[in-house]
Design an enzyme around this catalytic site. Structure first.
Site, short mmCIF file in Angstrom:
data_model
loop_
_atom_site.label_atom_id
_atom_site.label_comp_id
_atom_site.label_asym_id
_atom_site.label_seq_id
_atom_site.Cartn_x
_atom_site.Cartn_y
_atom_site.Cartn_z
N GLY A 196 30.75 12.01 -30.93
CA GLY A 196 31.90 12.07 -31.99
C GLY A 196 32.11 10.77 -33.15
N VAL A 240 26.26 11.76 -30.41
CA VAL A 240 26.86 11.87 -29.56
C VAL A 240 27.81 11.09 -29.73
CG1 VAL A 240 26.59 10.75 -27.54
CG2 VAL A 240 24.21 11.02 -29.06
N ILE A 276 32.73 7.89 -31.33
CA ILE A 276 32.27 6.60 -31.02
C ILE A 276 31.33 6.14 -31.31
CG2 ILE A 276 31.85 5.50 -28.40
CD1 ILE A 276 33.74 7.83 -27.29
N LYS A 311 23.61 15.60 -25.37
CA LYS A 311 23.60 13.69 -26.01
C LYS A 311 23.35 12.49 -24.89
CE LYS A 311 27.75 16.42 -28.35
NZ LYS A 311 29.62 16.32 -28.04
N GLY A 356 35.95 17.88 -34.32
CA GLY A 356 36.57 17.86 -35.15
C GLY A 356 35.86 17.12 -36.21
N GLU A 401 32.58 27.04 -29.62
CA GLU A 401 32.39 27.50 -30.47
C GLU A 401 32.28 29.14 -29.81
OE1 GLU A 401 30.04 27.23 -33.66
OE2 GLU A 401 30.24 24.79 -32.40
N GLY A 405 38.80 24.95 -33.88
CA GLY A 405 37.00 24.27 -33.94
C GLY A 405 36.17 23.67 -33.24
N VAL A 413 32.26 19.69 -40.25
CA VAL A 413 31.65 18.71 -39.98
C VAL A 413 31.78 18.42 -41.71
CG1 VAL A 413 29.96 16.78 -39.59
CG2 VAL A 413 31.28 18.74 -38.05
N GLU A 437 23.68 8.80 -35.16
CA GLU A 437 25.23 8.99 -34.16
C GLU A 437 26.29 9.57 -34.31
OE1 GLU A 437 26.74 6.41 -31.85
OE2 GLU A 437 25.43 4.86 -33.64
#
Length: 403
Positions: free
Chosen positions: A125, A123, A127, A196, A294, A181, A178, A15, A120
């Site tokens: 990604g 939760v 959206i 989330k 991602g 984990e 990715g 990220v 943001e």
């Protein structure tokens, strides 16, 4: 006019790198001063002077007014975010576990120190569900929130259903990309989805719930029998967190695999994509769709929060700070599918009603109504016996348990 942000970023993983990739393509009024990393020997793609292993280089720098937290260690993330907020720095975080476990305290710290914490990216990604719950639905009566909140588990379920891969192969693919984990239990066990959901519910209903009080059963016990059953019935299996307002005093939450019909929005949400279904009293049913895993999808949500801080944006927690008549409860009934070997498990779950039962060699299942409290009490029994549980009903049928 926007204010200049001087940013310290914790983490340069998937990220963090995705965020950097996006930032350098934009002409924004911000400057990345430093990245804080764990491994100084790992080869980096940026100049060495941009990196440090000392968190206080960022946290004690009065010139840095914004901290972005993107690390995997929830305990360390909590310490970073707490110190940043109390030091007068605004924070953007993607640590859903940390936020869910400390949300009440983090809200209080923001109010006490006049700082802002935005999350943001924690939760679903890409959206923008938190901002919508906070702003668009601030005066709306929400009947339910449900969806696919975890891209890793959805990727696995899509591969085994659509391409016939076995579970272990699909998991390995998710890890290689990715999405999952090395230890995937947070994703496939439903913990990530639960964190989330807890965050989303705080903004939707103003109810803050402890993670240990919310049931999560995942997909790790998935077998070919469930896939055979689903294909014969023309349905799909998705890992679905659910929050439902039962009446004006109770809201229920749980995370379970769900049998999803072709008529439902979530049926066509595949691979690493997420989908959120909001059922509202006045806006009716609305659907949000986007990538949930991602670097670039999550990085885009993080950047949206960073950009909002240029204009001093804060969550107002309107429903959390309002009159708290609504309470969380696990005293509900719901229809489930149970594939099992141990007959004692069926007895222990004490079905209130059985709609369907099947025996054939090694494949046995039962569909019926149970109390959620019984599922919670037998959660370890379910795990130990490698049984598979799925929500087999409709949200409209979830109701307070009768005594």
């Amino acid at each position: 006019m926007s204010k200049k942000l001087k940013i310290g970023i914790f983490g340069f993983g998937v990220v963090g790198q995705g965020l950097h990739d996006i930032i350098i393509t934009k002409n924004l009024n911000l400057e990345i001063v430093k990245f804080v990393i764990k491994d100084p020997n790992k080869k980096r793609t940026l100049a060495a002077e941009l990196f440090t292993t000392d968190k206080d280089v960022v946290l004690d720098d009065p010139e840095i007014n914004t901290v972005v937290e993107l690390i995997n260690d929830a305990d360390a993330a909590y310490q970073i975010v707490k110190k940043a907020l109390t030091s007068g720095k605004n924070v953007v975080s993607a640590s859903k576990k940390m936020i869910a476990e400390h949300l009440e305290e983090l809200i209080a710290l923001q109010k006490e120190h006049g700082t802002s914490l935005l999350y943001e990216g924690s939760v679903c990604g890409s959206i923008p569900i938190i901002r919508n719950l906070e702003e668009y639905y601030d005066n709306e009566l929400l009947h339910s929130i449900s969806g696919i909140f975890n891209g890793s588990s959805n990727y696995i379920l899509s591969k085994v259903y659509n391409e016939g891969l076995d579970y272990d192969t699909a998991l390995k693919q998710a890890q290689d990309l990715g999405f999952a984990e090395t230890d995937p239990i947070s994703d496939v066990g439903g913990y990530d989805s639960k964190y989330k959901l807890i965050i989303a519910v705080a903004h939707a209903y103003g109810v803050i719930v402890k993670a240990e009080d919310v049931l999560n059963i995942g997909i790790q016990n998935l077998s070919p029998y469930e896939l055979q059953y689903a294909k014969e019935k023309g349905i799909k299996i998705k890992l679905v967190p659910v929050a439902k307002e039962l009446d004006d005093k109770h809201v229920a939450m749980f995370v379970l695999p769900k049998f999803v019909k072709q008529s439902e929005f979530l049926y066509n949400v595949d691979n690493e994509y997420n989908g959120v279904v909001v059922q509202a009293a006045f806006a009716d049913q609305q659907f949000f769709f986007g990538k949930g895993a991602g670097g670039h999808p999550t990085g885009s949500a993080v950047l949206s929060d960073i950009a909002a801080l240029r204009y001093d944006y804060q969550y107002e927690y309107k429903k959390t700070s309002g009159v708290k008549d609504l309470k969380f409860t696990n005293d509900i009934e719901l229809a489930i599918y149970l594939r099992y070997d141990d007959e004692a498990l069926v007895e222990a779950l004490s079905f209130d009603a059985i709609y369907e039962r099947y025996y054939s060699g090694d494949f046995k299942y039962v569909i019926g109504k149970v109390k959620l409290q019984n599922l919670i009490a037998q959660q370890q029994h379910i795990a130990n016996s490698k049984a598979f549980v799925a929500f087999a009903g409709e949200l409209s049928d979830v109701q307070l348990a009768t005594i």
